[in-house]
Design a protein around this motif. Structure first.
Motif, short mmCIF file in Angstrom:
data_model
loop_
_atom_site.label_atom_id
_atom_site.label_comp_id
_atom_site.label_asym_id
_atom_site.label_seq_id
_atom_site.Cartn_x
_atom_site.Cartn_y
_atom_site.Cartn_z
N UNK A 1 -57.02 -28.91 45.03
CA UNK A 1 -57.70 -29.05 43.76
C UNK A 1 -56.89 -30.03 42.92
N UNK A 2 -57.50 -31.15 42.50
CA UNK A 2 -56.81 -32.14 41.69
C UNK A 2 -56.73 -31.74 40.24
N UNK A 3 -55.96 -32.49 39.48
CA UNK A 3 -55.79 -32.19 38.07
C UNK A 3 -57.08 -32.34 37.29
N UNK A 4 -57.97 -33.18 37.77
CA UNK A 4 -59.21 -33.42 37.03
C UNK A 4 -60.32 -32.46 37.45
N UNK A 5 -60.10 -31.65 38.47
CA UNK A 5 -61.11 -30.69 38.92
C UNK A 5 -61.23 -29.55 37.93
N UNK A 6 -62.47 -29.11 37.74
CA UNK A 6 -62.71 -27.98 36.87
C UNK A 6 -62.40 -26.70 37.65
N UNK A 7 -61.68 -25.80 37.03
CA UNK A 7 -61.29 -24.56 37.68
C UNK A 7 -62.31 -23.48 37.35
N UNK A 8 -62.79 -22.81 38.37
CA UNK A 8 -63.69 -21.67 38.21
C UNK A 8 -62.81 -20.44 38.01
N UNK A 9 -62.53 -20.12 36.76
CA UNK A 9 -61.59 -19.04 36.44
C UNK A 9 -62.10 -17.68 36.89
N UNK A 10 -63.40 -17.47 36.87
CA UNK A 10 -63.94 -16.20 37.34
C UNK A 10 -63.69 -16.02 38.83
N UNK A 11 -63.93 -17.07 39.61
CA UNK A 11 -63.68 -17.02 41.04
C UNK A 11 -62.19 -16.85 41.31
N UNK A 12 -61.38 -17.60 40.58
CA UNK A 12 -59.93 -17.50 40.73
C UNK A 12 -59.47 -16.06 40.47
N UNK A 13 -59.98 -15.45 39.43
CA UNK A 13 -59.61 -14.07 39.08
C UNK A 13 -60.03 -13.10 40.18
N UNK A 14 -61.25 -13.28 40.71
CA UNK A 14 -61.72 -12.42 41.81
C UNK A 14 -60.85 -12.59 43.04
N UNK A 15 -60.50 -13.83 43.37
CA UNK A 15 -59.67 -14.10 44.54
C UNK A 15 -58.28 -13.49 44.40
N UNK A 16 -57.70 -13.58 43.22
CA UNK A 16 -56.37 -13.00 42.97
C UNK A 16 -56.43 -11.49 43.09
N UNK A 17 -57.46 -10.88 42.51
CA UNK A 17 -57.60 -9.42 42.58
C UNK A 17 -57.79 -8.97 44.02
N UNK A 18 -58.61 -9.68 44.77
CA UNK A 18 -58.84 -9.33 46.17
C UNK A 18 -57.55 -9.44 46.98
N UNK A 19 -56.80 -10.51 46.77
CA UNK A 19 -55.54 -10.68 47.47
C UNK A 19 -54.56 -9.57 47.11
N UNK A 20 -54.56 -9.18 45.85
CA UNK A 20 -53.68 -8.11 45.40
C UNK A 20 -54.05 -6.77 46.05
N UNK A 21 -55.32 -6.47 46.12
CA UNK A 21 -55.79 -5.23 46.74
C UNK A 21 -55.43 -5.21 48.22
N UNK A 22 -55.64 -6.34 48.91
CA UNK A 22 -55.31 -6.43 50.33
C UNK A 22 -53.81 -6.26 50.56
N UNK A 23 -53.00 -6.88 49.73
CA UNK A 23 -51.54 -6.77 49.87
C UNK A 23 -51.08 -5.34 49.62
N UNK A 24 -51.66 -4.69 48.63
CA UNK A 24 -51.29 -3.30 48.33
C UNK A 24 -51.66 -2.38 49.49
N UNK A 25 -52.83 -2.58 50.07
CA UNK A 25 -53.26 -1.76 51.20
C UNK A 25 -52.34 -1.95 52.40
N UNK A 26 -51.92 -3.19 52.64
CA UNK A 26 -51.00 -3.45 53.75
C UNK A 26 -49.65 -2.81 53.48
N UNK A 27 -49.17 -2.89 52.26
CA UNK A 27 -47.90 -2.27 51.89
C UNK A 27 -47.97 -0.76 52.08
N UNK A 28 -49.05 -0.14 51.64
CA UNK A 28 -49.23 1.30 51.79
C UNK A 28 -49.21 1.69 53.27
N UNK A 29 -49.89 0.90 54.09
CA UNK A 29 -49.93 1.17 55.53
C UNK A 29 -48.54 1.03 56.13
N UNK A 30 -47.82 -0.02 55.76
CA UNK A 30 -46.47 -0.23 56.27
C UNK A 30 -45.53 0.91 55.88
#
Length: 98
Positions: A1-30
């Motif tokens: 993503x270049x500096x001039x690209x518009x950021x979809x903050x809603x998508x970014x927020x969803x992606x971060x939350x999803x990654x966080x949930x997946x990481x937490x689940x893996x940690x719990x399993x470990x």
């Protein structure tokens, strides 16, 4: 993503939350795998008994105290001193046994 690209903050927020949930689940399993390796409980039982990571961490600390080389009275004193912290763990374990 270049500096001039518009950021979809809603998508970014969803992606971060999803990654966080997946990481937490893996940690719990470990954590459950590690605990199962030193207890008579299975990984599935640990995840069932301790659905919250903090409970697993408290269970780990409680096991450390119980298996320490200190006297029985010292162990009891440490457990009593941390009774609020270990309360959920004790109730969860007894709930599984009873």
């Amino acid at each position: 993503m270049g500096k001039t690209s518009k950021i979809d903050w809603d998508k970014f927020s969803r992606d971060v939350k999803e990654a966080s949930v997946e990481a937490a689940a893996k940690t719990d399993k470990d954590l459950a795998v590690e605990m199962a390796s030193i207890t008579s409980l299975t990984q599935a039982e640990i995840l069932e008994i301790f659905p919250e990571r903090t409970d697993m961490e408290d269970f780990s600390e409680l096991m450390k105290i119980v298996k320490s080389g200190t006297s029985r009275n010292e162990k009891i004193n440490k457990i009593v001193a941390n009774s609020e912290r270990f309360g959920n763990v004790i109730i969860s374990l007894l709930g599984k046994v009873i």
